[in-house]
Scaffold this active site. Structure first.
Site: not given
Length: 265
Positions: A48, A59, A173
């Site tokens: 990724e 993040d 995911y």
């Protein structure tokens, strides 16, 4: 055949795939291609490749730091495409671009997907695009043979999990905990992850599932991904680079860590 689908079809029944996240252009522009190839040689099954953005949503501090460094290094989408092209001269490892929609919109969605396909990209993960708004990129991704991968988390409803399964290509995911990216203590993750994965496996039947967020060791990977098809590691890799770069042996230290993630010490 799509490289992502192929790697899952070739996976052994009891083996776990390892997907590694690397911020493109971190710690410097020249390192990315060598790191991807080194990851492949040390057990990585999927890459990724992060597209840095100055205003991230999911993040944590570690990947924010790597994105800031990469942006200051002069990373761009076109340079990321060139990096993928260089990897493709030597490897067929599946590469997924992971990033936010704002830079893609600015670049032009159709142009971006076409450029990604030309470079040799296999899929996209865009965390800030909810399922309901996926139409902004889904058709262009499909036309460019890019697998669009959606995320689910412990607070995702059963119905939305089923929708993510229907919309995703390649895998789904699974974010093991709510919150931003970052390595966490194994106990924090493992307390709830097994119940979460049981619910995931009930609702997601069309795609394989990969588990990420919080994995920093081989033991974490075995524990957290015990009922999944594989695991994803990002922040722990960035932390390892920060710890060792630019020492002379920094890449060797990083590749040793990657090997230990997959195979143990």
């Amino acid at each position: 055949m799509n490289r992502i689908r192929k790697v899952f079809e070739e996976k052994g029944k009891d083996s776990k795939l390892m997907s590694l996240f690397l911020t493109a252009g971190f710690p410097d522009l020249d390192a990315t291609v060598d790191l991807i190839l080194g990851f492949k040689n040390n057990g990585a099954d999927i890459i990724e490749l992060g597209m840095p953005f100055s205003d991230p949503l999911a993040d944590g501090p570690t990947i924010q730091y790597s994105s800031d460094v990469a942006i200051n290094n002069g990373i761009t989408i076109d340079r990321i495409f060139e990096m993928v092209k260089e990897v493709r001269k030597q490897s067929e490892i599946p590469i997924i671009l992971m990033g936010y929609m704002n830079p893609v919109l600015r670049y032009g969605v159709e142009k971006f997907c076409a450029g990604a396909e030309e470079a040799g990209v296999d899929g996209l993960i865009i965390p800030d695009i909810p399922i309901e708004e996926g139409g902004i990129i889904e058709e262009h991704a499909k036309n460019s043979k890019l697998s669009l991968i959606y995320l689910v988390a412990p607070n995702t409803s059963d119905e939305r999990m089923k929708q993510a399964d229907e919309k995703s290509e390649g895998f789904v995911y699974c974010v093991s905990v709510t919150g931003v990216t970052g390595a966490r203590e194994g106990e924090e993750v493992s307390k709830s992850v097994n119940r979460f994965i049981e619910r995931v496996k009930t609702n997601i039947t069309r795609n394989p599932v990969m588990v990420g967020f919080g994995i920093k060791s081989h033991e974490d990977a075995n524990d957290i991904a015990s009922n999944a098809d594989g695991f994803i590691v990002g922040s722990a890799l960035i932390d390892t680079i920060k710890k060792n770069y630019p020492n002379e042996e920094w890449q060797s230290e990083l590749f040793s860590f990657v090997h230990s993630l997959k195979f143990g010490k």
